[in-house]
Scaffold this motif. Structure first.
Motif, PDB file in Angstrom:
ATOM      1  N   ARG A 194       0.524  -0.754  -0.160  1.00 36.60           N
ATOM      2  CA  ARG A 194       0.276  -0.040  -0.096  1.00 36.60           C
ATOM      3  C   ARG A 194       0.906   1.305  -0.157  1.00 36.60           C
ATOM      4  O   ARG A 194       1.065   2.816  -0.864  1.00 36.60           O
ATOM      5  N   PHE A 195       2.035   1.413   0.966  1.00 36.71           N
ATOM      6  CA  PHE A 195       2.697   2.136   0.255  1.00 36.71           C
ATOM      7  C   PHE A 195       3.064   2.937  -0.593  1.00 36.71           C
ATOM      8  O   PHE A 195       3.258   3.847  -1.006  1.00 36.71           O
ATOM      9  N   GLY A 196       3.728   2.014  -1.564  1.00 37.94           N
ATOM     10  CA  GLY A 196       4.338   1.795  -3.223  1.00 37.94           C
ATOM     11  C   GLY A 196       3.387   2.831  -3.507  1.00 37.94           C
ATOM     12  O   GLY A 196       3.724   2.987  -4.216  1.00 37.94           O
ATOM     13  N   LEU A 197       2.270   1.813  -3.425  1.00 43.72           N
ATOM     14  CA  LEU A 197       0.589   2.598  -4.012  1.00 43.72           C
ATOM     15  C   LEU A 197       0.272   3.912  -4.148  1.00 43.72           C
ATOM     16  O   LEU A 197       0.715   4.683  -5.641  1.00 43.72           O
ATOM     17  N   ASP A 198       0.110   3.967  -3.187  1.00 45.17           N
ATOM     18  CA  ASP A 198       0.532   5.421  -2.426  1.00 45.17           C
ATOM     19  C   ASP A 198       0.794   6.642  -2.490  1.00 45.17           C
ATOM     20  O   ASP A 198       0.570   7.801  -3.411  1.00 45.17           O
ATOM     21  N   HIS A 199       1.888   6.174  -2.911  1.00 45.80           N
ATOM     22  CA  HIS A 199       3.404   7.097  -2.747  1.00 45.80           C
ATOM     23  C   HIS A 199       3.802   6.695  -4.082  1.00 45.80           C
ATOM     24  O   HIS A 199       5.655   7.439  -4.457  1.00 45.80           O
ATOM     25  N   HIS A 200       3.773   6.003  -5.307  1.00 46.68           N
ATOM     26  CA  HIS A 200       4.193   5.892  -6.517  1.00 46.68           C
ATOM     27  C   HIS A 200       5.074   7.057  -7.362  1.00 46.68           C
ATOM     28  O   HIS A 200       5.692   7.002  -7.556  1.00 46.68           O
ATOM     29  N   ASP A 201       4.316   8.225  -7.490  1.00 46.51           N
ATOM     30  CA  ASP A 201       4.793   9.116  -8.712  1.00 46.51           C
ATOM     31  C   ASP A 201       5.691   9.755  -7.616  1.00 46.51           C
ATOM     32  O   ASP A 201       6.515  10.239  -7.963  1.00 46.51           O
ATOM     33  N   GLU A 202       5.199   9.557  -6.519  1.00 48.39           N
ATOM     34  CA  GLU A 202       6.465  10.480  -6.044  1.00 48.39           C
ATOM     35  C   GLU A 202       7.700   9.717  -5.546  1.00 48.39           C
ATOM     36  O   GLU A 202       8.978  10.642  -5.728  1.00 48.39           O
ATOM     37  N   LEU A 203       7.973   8.457  -5.664  1.00 47.92           N
ATOM     38  CA  LEU A 203       8.944   7.798  -5.262  1.00 47.92           C
ATOM     39  C   LEU A 203       9.674   7.409  -6.465  1.00 47.92           C
ATOM     40  O   LEU A 203      11.071   7.665  -6.861  1.00 47.92           O
ATOM     41  N   ARG A 204       9.061   7.705  -7.450  1.00 43.93           N
ATOM     42  CA  ARG A 204       9.739   7.815  -9.143  1.00 43.93           C
ATOM     43  C   ARG A 204      10.092   9.395  -9.350  1.00 43.93           C
ATOM     44  O   ARG A 204      10.693   9.689 -10.680  1.00 43.93           O
ATOM     45  N   ALA A 209      18.131  17.729  -6.217  1.00 43.08           N
ATOM     46  CA  ALA A 209      20.380  18.089  -5.238  1.00 43.08           C
ATOM     47  C   ALA A 209      20.045  18.433  -4.182  1.00 43.08           C
ATOM     48  O   ALA A 209      20.869  17.618  -3.147  1.00 43.08           O
ATOM     49  N   GLU A 210      19.020  19.268  -3.506  1.00 44.27           N
ATOM     50  CA  GLU A 210      19.328  20.397  -2.263  1.00 44.27           C
ATOM     51  C   GLU A 210      19.126  18.720  -1.585  1.00 44.27           C
ATOM     52  O   GLU A 210      19.834  19.632  -0.185  1.00 44.27           O
ATOM     53  N   GLU A 211      17.854  18.102  -1.547  1.00 44.80           N
ATOM     54  CA  GLU A 211      17.771  16.606  -0.718  1.00 44.80           C
ATOM     55  C   GLU A 211      18.698  16.318  -0.615  1.00 44.80           C
ATOM     56  O   GLU A 211      18.674  15.359   0.729  1.00 44.80           O
ATOM     57  N   ALA A 212      19.290  15.549  -1.724  1.00 45.97           N
ATOM     58  CA  ALA A 212      20.723  14.908  -1.475  1.00 45.97           C
ATOM     59  C   ALA A 212      21.407  15.268  -0.846  1.00 45.97           C
ATOM     60  O   ALA A 212      21.739  14.473   0.502  1.00 45.97           O
ATOM     61  N   ASN A 213      21.601  16.149  -0.928  1.00 49.58           N
ATOM     62  CA  ASN A 213      22.703  16.822  -0.070  1.00 49.58           C
ATOM     63  C   ASN A 213      22.225  17.046   1.518  1.00 49.58           C
ATOM     64  O   ASN A 213      22.727  16.601   1.936  1.00 49.58           O
ATOM     65  N   LEU A 287      13.708   7.890   7.999  1.00 51.63           N
ATOM     66  CA  LEU A 287      13.311   7.107   7.561  1.00 51.63           C
ATOM     67  C   LEU A 287      12.453   6.330   7.690  1.00 51.63           C
ATOM     68  O   LEU A 287      12.149   6.714   9.092  1.00 51.63           O
ATOM     69  N   ARG A 288      11.692   5.552   7.274  1.00 49.82           N
ATOM     70  CA  ARG A 288      10.376   5.255   7.048  1.00 49.82           C
ATOM     71  C   ARG A 288      10.796   4.209   8.301  1.00 49.82           C
ATOM     72  O   ARG A 288      11.281   3.352   7.466  1.00 49.82           O
ATOM     73  N   THR A 289       9.864   3.815   8.838  1.00 51.63           N
ATOM     74  CA  THR A 289      10.463   2.484  10.066  1.00 51.63           C
ATOM     75  C   THR A 289       9.657   1.013   8.937  1.00 51.63           C
ATOM     76  O   THR A 289       8.916   1.313   8.309  1.00 51.63           O
ATOM     77  N   PRO A 351      12.296  16.294   5.685  1.00 44.53           N
ATOM     78  CA  PRO A 351      11.561  17.271   7.183  1.00 44.53           C
ATOM     79  C   PRO A 351      11.185  18.520   6.391  1.00 44.53           C
ATOM     80  O   PRO A 351      10.651  19.159   7.167  1.00 44.53           O
ATOM     81  N   THR A 352      11.891  18.751   5.283  1.00 40.24           N
ATOM     82  CA  THR A 352      10.702  19.613   4.681  1.00 40.24           C
ATOM     83  C   THR A 352      10.176  19.796   4.548  1.00 40.24           C
ATOM     84  O   THR A 352       9.284  20.828   4.071  1.00 40.24           O
ATOM     85  N   THR A 353      10.209  19.525   3.030  1.00 37.51           N
ATOM     86  CA  THR A 353       8.978  19.104   1.953  1.00 37.51           C
ATOM     87  C   THR A 353       8.017  18.187   2.648  1.00 37.51           C
ATOM     88  O   THR A 353       6.250  18.461   1.681  1.00 37.51           O
ATOM     89  N   GLY A 354       8.321  16.948   3.084  1.00 35.83           N
ATOM     90  CA  GLY A 354       7.275  15.668   3.354  1.00 35.83           C
ATOM     91  C   GLY A 354       7.518  14.981   2.418  1.00 35.83           C
ATOM     92  O   GLY A 354       6.431  13.681   2.474  1.00 35.83           O
ATOM     93  N   GLU A 355       8.383  15.214   1.302  1.00 33.08           N
ATOM     94  CA  GLU A 355       8.178  14.025  -0.069  1.00 33.08           C
ATOM     95  C   GLU A 355       9.138  12.828   0.811  1.00 33.08           C
ATOM     96  O   GLU A 355       9.724  13.278   1.905  1.00 33.08           O
ATOM     97  N   HIS A 356       8.950  11.883  -0.128  1.00 33.27           N
ATOM     98  CA  HIS A 356       9.422  10.769   0.001  1.00 33.27           C
ATOM     99  C   HIS A 356      10.050  10.679  -0.813  1.00 33.27           C
ATOM    100  O   HIS A 356      10.088  10.701  -1.762  1.00 33.27           O
ATOM    101  N   HIS A 357      11.681   9.504  -0.485  1.00 31.20           N
ATOM    102  CA  HIS A 357      12.656   9.329  -1.740  1.00 31.20           C
ATOM    103  C   HIS A 357      13.242   8.373  -1.258  1.00 31.20           C
ATOM    104  O   HIS A 357      12.899   7.623   0.105  1.00 31.20           O
TER     105      HIS A 357
END
Ligand code: UTP
Ligand code: MG
Length: 437
Positions: A194-204, A209-213, A287-289, A351-357
């Motif tokens: 379900r997590f993968g389905l709910d966040h599919h587009d976000e994770l793709r 770069a600033e998030e990676a840093n 990190l998501r548990t 922690p800033t955008t709430g986006e998942h990666h």
């Protein structure tokens, strides 16, 4: 060695740029890599199919052809009027047999090739024998590659599950023909999807770069605080696509290492750098548990496993995988299956955008192994594979931990400025000494 005339040697001797000077070559390589991904979606990655453990030779052939097209002097845009000449030029290049050559010629004249168009339409492609490949050698249907690829890209759903869904072979769910149909079934799918389905587009989405840093900085700050900085600071290096391209792709791959210290030292989860790091990342909500999202951990504590070697010294057990003895060629497939590096594949929450990666955190367990870990985790997969094949050709075995002799042999280290010529006697499975690497 006699094998220096091999296609592997020829390919490894070339520079393989991310983009060719001729944009047609770049586009052709992109399409060949697309075909590689469809092949994997349709029939599984190498050795991943429990019904037929083998190399996915079609996927490998496309990956090799893409590398050749990027690294060759032949400029595809110059040959549109002379396909017969192009065919002759391509056949002189490494890894291009009749079939791949014909596909590249088709690309030059039409802008695409049949197999890719078929895959995109969910139809089986025509094979090198001119027949439509309705099933693969494991008798699996080659239909629906695009739909299988899309469903298999959902976090927590692999190619095998996607296959079952598409073919109506899943034990609890009805036949599912697209990602949209699967999303509509969201409440009846296993909770781990379900997590993968709910966040599919976000994770793709590519990781900014600033998030990676920020991810790298957070990892370093925690490791420094937990491990201290005496004896030199801990490092976190980009690996994977970020190291090859200089910008991250859909995930962030980080290799954590120290110039002298071991990365794991005990048997318990918290007796290694990664176990402690993960605990703190989860406590901070970065990190998501495992309860919240997909996560895959492999904590091997391999530093502890030291065994006596025949010559009275000690060697590390994890470096002596018995499969290194194998006489048969595996086309350099070994990949990550021999990798005993501590690692965690998981989901980061900004922690800033709430986006998942997606993040892959890897800790180099022994400082001496750093060059090998760095190489294995930087990739590309094909480069690793060609290097391992080259090692096999030389009776050596390259793993993510060391370079081994496959049989009793004399290794000659050539003289070069500052290094004397040396001959080293090695017994089968012994490592080439790290100080010579
Ligand atoms: P990734 O899957 O993150 O690939 O694995 P990538 O090369 O970084 O590509 P993008 O940019 O995310 O799309 C990271 C590295 O781990 C090794 C390769 O070196 C790869 O570059 N790896 C991963 C393997 O060797 N085999 C695998 O099956 C997966
Ligand atoms: Mg990556």
């Amino acid at each position: 060695r006699a094998t220096s005339g091999s296609a592997t040697f020829a390919a490894l001797s070339r520079a393989c740029p991310l983009e060719h000077a001729d944009a047609r070559n770049t586009e052709c390589a992109r399409q060949l890599r697309e075909a590689e991904k469809y092949e994997i979606a349709a029939q599984g990655d190498d050795y991943a199919d429990s019904d037929l453990k083998t190399t996915n030779t079609e996927a490998l052939a496309y990956a090799k052809a893409a590398a050749t097209v990027l690294s060759m002097d032949v400029r595809l845009s110059e040959w549109t009027e002379n396909l017969a000449g192009l065919k002759r030029a391509l056949r002189r290049e490494p890894f291009l047999g009749d079939f791949r050559t014909a596909q590249i010629c088709e690309f030059v004249s039409t802008g695409s090739f049949e197999a890719l168009r078929s895959f995109e339409r969910n139809e089986p492609p025509i094979g090198s024998d001119g027949q439509r490949r309705i099933v693969n050698s494991a008798r699996r249907s080659m239909h629906g590659a695009a739909a299988k690829r899309e469903m298999g890209s959902v976090l927590g759903i692999g190619w095998r599950t996607a296959y079952q869904l598409y073919e109506g072979e899943h034990p609890t769910l009805p036949k599912v023909r697209s990602l949209a149909e699967l999303k509509a079934l969201r409440d009846s799918v296993p909770p781990s999807w379900r997590f993968g389905l709910d966040h599919h587009d976000e994770l793709r989405n590519p990781v900014p770069a600033e998030e990676a840093n920020a991810i790298r900085a957070a990892v370093l700050e925690i490791v420094d605080a937990q491990q201290g900085v005496e004896g030199g600071a801990w490092q976190a290096s980009w690996v994977g696509g970020a190291r090859r391209r200089m910008w991250p792709g859909h995930d962030v791959d980080l290799l954590v290492w120290h110039p002298t210290k071991a990365g794991s030292w005990g048997a318990a989860t918290d007796e290694c750098v990664l176990g402690q790091l993960l605990g703190e990342l989860e406590r901070r909500g970065l990190l998501r548990t495992r309860a919240e999202a997909w996560q895959m951990r492999s904590l091997n504590h391999r530093h502890r496993v030291a065994i006596e070697s025949a010559d009275g010294g000690t060697v590390r057990g994890h470096r002596r995988d018995h499969t290194l003895r194998m006489g048969v060629t595996t086309h350099g497939f070994e990949n990550l299956s021999h990798d005993k590096t501590d690692r965690c594949f998981g989901v980061w929450r900004s922690p800033t955008t709430g986006e998942h990666h997606r993040v892959d955190l890897v800790v180099c367990g022994l400082a001496e192994e750093l060059p090998f870990s760095m190489l294995a985790w930087t990739g590309s997969r094909l480069l690793n594979r060609l290097l391992r094949q080259r090692a096999i050709d030389l009776d050596l075995a390259l793993t993510p931990h060391a370079l081994h002799a496959r049989q009793d042999m004399t290794v000659v280290i050539d003289a070069r400025p500052g290094v004397e010529r040396r001959e080293i006697q090695l017994r089968a499975l012994q490592e080439i000494p790290f100080e010579l690497m």
